[in-house]
Design a protein around this motif. Structure first.
Motif, PDB file in Angstrom:
ATOM      1  N   THR B  62       0.818  -1.219   0.000  1.00 32.55           N
ATOM      2  CA  THR B  62       0.000   0.000   0.000  1.00 32.55           C
ATOM      3  C   THR B  62       0.852   1.269   0.000  1.00 32.55           C
ATOM      4  O   THR B  62       0.604   2.201  -0.768  1.00 32.55           O
ATOM      5  CB  THR B  62      -0.940   0.025   1.217  1.00 32.55           C
ATOM      6  OG1 THR B  62      -0.192  -0.289   2.376  1.00 32.55           O
ATOM      7  CG2 THR B  62      -2.087  -0.943   1.056  1.00 32.55           C
ATOM      8  N   SER B  94      -3.972   2.445  -8.823  1.00 28.43           N
ATOM      9  CA  SER B  94      -5.425   2.564  -8.688  1.00 28.43           C
ATOM     10  C   SER B  94      -6.108   2.732 -10.035  1.00 28.43           C
ATOM     11  O   SER B  94      -7.297   2.459 -10.174  1.00 28.43           O
ATOM     12  CB  SER B  94      -5.749   3.746  -7.773  1.00 28.43           C
ATOM     13  OG  SER B  94      -5.194   4.928  -8.327  1.00 28.43           O
ATOM     14  N   LYS B  95      -5.346   3.162 -11.057  1.00 29.09           N
ATOM     15  CA  LYS B  95      -5.969   3.359 -12.361  1.00 29.09           C
ATOM     16  C   LYS B  95      -5.789   2.147 -13.267  1.00 29.09           C
ATOM     17  O   LYS B  95      -6.166   2.195 -14.433  1.00 29.09           O
ATOM     18  CB  LYS B  95      -5.359   4.601 -13.031  1.00 29.09           C
ATOM     19  CG  LYS B  95      -5.671   5.864 -12.229  1.00 29.09           C
ATOM     20  CD  LYS B  95      -5.285   7.108 -12.953  1.00 29.09           C
ATOM     21  CE  LYS B  95      -3.812   7.173 -13.339  1.00 29.09           C
ATOM     22  NZ  LYS B  95      -2.904   6.915 -12.217  1.00 29.09           N
ATOM     23  N   ASP B 133      -7.936  -6.824  -4.964  1.00 30.48           N
ATOM     24  CA  ASP B 133      -7.970  -5.364  -4.809  1.00 30.48           C
ATOM     25  C   ASP B 133      -7.143  -4.985  -3.594  1.00 30.48           C
ATOM     26  O   ASP B 133      -7.117  -5.694  -2.608  1.00 30.48           O
ATOM     27  CB  ASP B 133      -9.404  -4.898  -4.570  1.00 30.48           C
ATOM     28  CG  ASP B 133     -10.313  -5.327  -5.694  1.00 30.48           C
ATOM     29  OD1 ASP B 133     -10.507  -4.536  -6.623  1.00 30.48           O
ATOM     30  OD2 ASP B 133     -10.796  -6.488  -5.643  1.00 30.48           O
ATOM     31  N   SER B 136      -6.372   0.906   1.032  1.00 29.75           N
ATOM     32  CA  SER B 136      -5.623   1.535   2.122  1.00 29.75           C
ATOM     33  C   SER B 136      -6.477   2.680   2.650  1.00 29.75           C
ATOM     34  O   SER B 136      -6.870   3.569   1.898  1.00 29.75           O
ATOM     35  CB  SER B 136      -4.281   2.056   1.594  1.00 29.75           C
ATOM     36  OG  SER B 136      -3.657   2.830   2.583  1.00 29.75           O
ATOM     37  N   GLU B 139      -9.574   3.435   0.790  1.00 26.21           N
ATOM     38  CA  GLU B 139      -9.434   3.829  -0.615  1.00 26.21           C
ATOM     39  C   GLU B 139      -8.733   2.740  -1.393  1.00 26.21           C
ATOM     40  O   GLU B 139      -7.793   2.121  -0.895  1.00 26.21           O
ATOM     41  CB  GLU B 139      -8.560   5.092  -0.694  1.00 26.21           C
ATOM     42  CG  GLU B 139      -9.342   6.340  -0.992  1.00 26.21           C
ATOM     43  CD  GLU B 139      -8.380   7.487  -1.257  1.00 26.21           C
ATOM     44  OE1 GLU B 139      -8.587   8.202  -2.224  1.00 26.21           O
ATOM     45  OE2 GLU B 139      -7.398   7.627  -0.486  1.00 26.21           O
ATOM     46  N   ARG B 140      -9.230   2.526  -2.602  1.00 21.77           N
ATOM     47  CA  ARG B 140      -8.535   1.560  -3.440  1.00 21.77           C
ATOM     48  C   ARG B 140      -7.246   2.200  -3.957  1.00 21.77           C
ATOM     49  O   ARG B 140      -7.269   3.280  -4.533  1.00 21.77           O
ATOM     50  CB  ARG B 140      -9.400   1.155  -4.628  1.00 21.77           C
ATOM     51  CG  ARG B 140      -8.858  -0.028  -5.407  1.00 21.77           C
ATOM     52  CD  ARG B 140      -9.474  -0.104  -6.777  1.00 21.77           C
ATOM     53  NE  ARG B 140     -10.935  -0.088  -6.701  1.00 21.77           N
ATOM     54  CZ  ARG B 140     -11.659  -1.172  -6.462  1.00 21.77           C
ATOM     55  NH1 ARG B 140     -11.086  -2.331  -6.305  1.00 21.77           N
ATOM     56  NH2 ARG B 140     -12.961  -1.095  -6.406  1.00 21.77           N
ATOM     57  N   VAL B 141      -6.139   1.526  -3.650  1.00 20.04           N
ATOM     58  CA  VAL B 141      -4.869   2.108  -4.113  1.00 20.04           C
ATOM     59  C   VAL B 141      -4.245   1.294  -5.227  1.00 20.04           C
ATOM     60  O   VAL B 141      -3.267   1.700  -5.835  1.00 20.04           O
ATOM     61  CB  VAL B 141      -3.861   2.247  -2.952  1.00 20.04           C
ATOM     62  CG1 VAL B 141      -4.372   3.292  -1.963  1.00 20.04           C
ATOM     63  CG2 VAL B 141      -3.625   0.920  -2.262  1.00 20.04           C
ATOM     64  N   TYR B 143      -4.187  -2.919  -7.497  1.00 23.06           N
ATOM     65  CA  TYR B 143      -4.584  -4.311  -7.664  1.00 23.06           C
ATOM     66  C   TYR B 143      -3.349  -5.179  -7.685  1.00 23.06           C
ATOM     67  O   TYR B 143      -2.259  -4.728  -8.046  1.00 23.06           O
ATOM     68  CB  TYR B 143      -5.329  -4.521  -8.987  1.00 23.06           C
ATOM     69  CG  TYR B 143      -6.470  -3.562  -9.213  1.00 23.06           C
ATOM     70  CD1 TYR B 143      -7.771  -3.909  -8.845  1.00 23.06           C
ATOM     71  CD2 TYR B 143      -6.244  -2.318  -9.808  1.00 23.06           C
ATOM     72  CE1 TYR B 143      -8.809  -3.023  -9.052  1.00 23.06           C
ATOM     73  CE2 TYR B 143      -7.281  -1.434 -10.013  1.00 23.06           C
ATOM     74  CZ  TYR B 143      -8.568  -1.793  -9.639  1.00 23.06           C
ATOM     75  OH  TYR B 143      -9.586  -0.938  -9.842  1.00 23.06           O
TER      76      TYR B 143
END
Lengths: 181, 469
Positions: B62, B94-95, B133, B136, B139-141, B143
């Protein structure tokens, strides 16, 4: 279903944020500042309640423009909403105000007052962050450094420890560690 | 004996085969169950493990993702080397942009699936893929993608098979060993029963013998049934003995009387007998005496059967015994022109025996010797061997072959074809029995065409000890 959700999410993200490279330096730093809250643990008693805000103070000239506000807008960490407070130039009479922050960003403009500021913050549970050179050497906690295009971190864990802040080992892992002699 | 003919196998081997087969069947079933269970549950277990790995890896990455530290991320993925079953791993931000990657084999493919196109888990083509996924602070940071091969599963199954074979071999030998030990509890009592049965079957009609009943199992049942059968047989035999005994008793006296009357007639008590009458009377006397002998023998045998024969032992001189023996035969021998030789009768050997029974035995021997000898001589020789007195009867007759000698003293011979020359054929059986009950014996040596030698042995009378040796 999950796949569909991920596609949507990826699309949303792609529209909302173009590549990292297109972000300005301070947009990145603003994000970092916010993210520190996730990797730092304040001592018991710092927050009055579970919903007390995490206050990010900006001391001196604000280099973020609106980036910082945009970054933290509507966000919270572990139920604590994020508030931004701007203090302007260092003023000894407002030290007690500074001490109420959880994260204090010391702007480059306060370069000359740095020793005095750090002296005032010593022993308080405020995470000090700055981009002033040798910040960790002076007793600061986290320094925004630069390595080519990349913004890196230098951390003085000792300083954080004496302020009873616990910095996650994960954060330490990605930072340069300053060790005081 | 063919290995495959289960029916013809000895019981010992049957039991072993049954034991070993059932052991192996049970083992194979157990192993098969484990094998199938493992094959069914392994992917799930593996997925759980992989999930755990992915979560740990994701959680650890993370900070690297948040603070854009590829180097740390790569280092962290590099720790996957510790788990050689992980083929590849990829960290996305995250993108969905590829952030850091790991490849077990450097030469392997470098393309990783895009975040969007990969299902959460996929088990195909010998590899297990998982997408995780990374969150942190809510929030998704990013994959994490992990891919493992199923080599481990194949290895495990191979090991299972090897262990099964190994344990199979070991338990084969153990069960073989155990079976070879345990089968004795079944076969040994059975062998004992069979052996005793054969003993009884071969035995000289001694049907008073019984099998020991060793237990309450089927083998015990066999022994009991056999004993019951023997009991029946004995009843029948006792009836036969009683019948013979009664009939013989009833016949013996009339026959003796008839013989006496014939002798009286021959002696001229009833008046002059002409030569033709004498011829007939002689014939009648021969037949009468034969009948008398036969009846006496049958009576003796039935007494032997009932165990009521006892020896009346006293000191007696060998000379007296021989004299009593030859009394009635001198006439017959003269008629057949046989020479009777007596040897050693004057040496004064004293026997300690039942006089009448020794005489009867000797008369039987002499009678046989005379019957079997058409020319030459019959010798009665008295001597001694150690503390045993010996009386031998030698003839120069037709002799006997080995086969005849083997069954000479058995009464089974009665029904055999030899009967034609020696009457009922019970004489030798009775003689030997009479000698045996007074610590003596009767043996024979013979040669076909040269003659036979019957040797009668009884204890000598020892004056100094006053008793038999």
């Amino acid at each position: 279903m999950k796949k569909f959700r991920r596609i949507t999410l990826a699309l949303v993200l792609a529209i909302a944020f173009p590549a990292w490279g297109q972000f300005s330096e301070y947009a990145v730093k603003a994000a970092y500042l916010f993210n520190f809250a996730k990797f730092v643990q304040w001592p018991n008693g710092t927050f009055n309640s579970a919903a007390s805000p995490i206050i990010i103070g900006v001391l001196g000239d604000d280099p973020f423009g609106g980036d910082l506000d945009r970054t933290v807008e509507g966000k919270s960490v572990d139920g604590h909403p994020i508030r931004i407070k701007r203090f302007g130039a260092f003023d000894v009479t407002r030290v007690s105000q500074l001490q109420k922050c959880q994260i204090l960003f010391i702007s480059y403009s306060e370069k000359d007052n740095i020793t005095e500021i750090l002296g005032a913050m010593r022993g308080t549970d405020v995470l000090t962050v700055s981009e002033i050179e040798k910040f960790p050497n002076l007793g600061g906690m986290i320094l925004f450094d630069q390595e080519g295009q990349r913004i890196t971190l230098a951390i003085n864990p000792q300083a954080a420890k004496s302020s009873q802040l616990t910095i996650s080992s994960k954060l330490l892992q990605v930072a340069t560690i300053y060790k005081s002699e | 004996m063919s290995w495959f003919s289960f029916r013809d196998m000895r019981l010992r081997r049957k039991i072993m085969v049954i034991t070993v087969i059932s052991t192996l069947v049970a083992l194979v079933m157990a192993c098969l169950t484990f094998f199938l269970y493992e094959k069914m549950t392994y992917p799930q277990v593996r997925l759980k493990t992989l999930s755990a790995w992915a979560r740990i890896m994701g959680d650890n990455s993370t900070a690297a993702l948040t603070f854009n530290d590829r180097k740390t991320a790569e280092e962290m993925l590099g720790t996957l080397k510790a788990n050689p079953s992980v083929l590849s791993a990829c960290l996305y931000d995250s993108k969905g942009q590829q952030f850091a990657s790991y490849q077990r084999d450097r030469a392997a493919r470098s393309r990783y699936p895009a975040v969007a196109e990969q299902a959460a888990t996929e088990y195909s083509g010998g590899s297990l893929k998982i997408f995780q996924d990374i969150f942190s602070g809510g929030e998704r940071v990013g994959y994490l993608f992990l891919e493992t091969d199923t080599e481990e599963m194949r290895t495990r199954l191979t090991h299972y098979a090897l262990i099964t074979v190994l344990i199979g071999l070991i338990s084969f030998f153990i069960s073989l060993f155990v079976a070879s030990r345990l089968q004795r509890y079944v076969t040994e009592p059975l062998h004992r029963v069979v052996d005793r049965m054969w003993d009884i079957a071969r035995g000289e009609w001694d049907i008073t013998k019984r099998l020991e009943v060793s237990g309450r199992d089927e083998i015990g049942d066999v022994a009991e049934a056999f004993n019951a059968f023997m009991g029946k047989l004995q009843t029948v035999k006792d009836m036969k003995s009683d019948l013979i005994s009664v009939v013989s008793h009833q016949l013996k006296t009339p026959v003796a009387e008839i013989n006496g009357f014939i002798e009286n007639m021959l002696d001229g008590i009833t008046g002059e007998v002409n030569s033709r009458q004498r011829g007939y009377l002689d014939q009648m006397l021969v037949i009468g005496r034969g009948n008398y002998k036969l009846i006496s023998d049958l009576l003796s045998v039935s007494k032997i059967d009932r165990g009521v024969v006892s020896a009346d032992i006293h000191p007696v001189s060998a000379k007296e015994v021989v004299a009593l023996t030859i009394r009635d035969y001198e006439q017959i021998m003269k008629e057949k022109s046989l020479i009777l030789r007596l040897e050693g009768t004057e040496e004064g050997i004293m026997l300690y025996a039942d006089r009448d029974k020794v005489v009867e035995a000797l008369r039987n021997l002499l009678n046989n010797a005379i019957k079997c000898t058409d020319s030459g001589s019959v010798t009665i020789r008295v001597g001694s061997e150690g503390d045993q007195g010996v009386i031998e009867v030698l003839d120069t007759g037709i002799g006997m072959d080995e086969e005849t000698l083997g069954s000479l003293f058995t009464r089974n011979r009665v029904l055999g074809q030899e009967a034609h020359r020696s009457g009922a054929g019970l004489g030798l059986y009775i003689s030997k029995y009479f000698m045996n009950i007074q610590k003596g014996d009767l043996t024979v040596t013979s040669e076909v065409g040269k003659g036979s030698c019957f040797k009668l042995v009884v204890p000598k009378y020892m004056k100094q000890a006053g008793t038999a040796a």
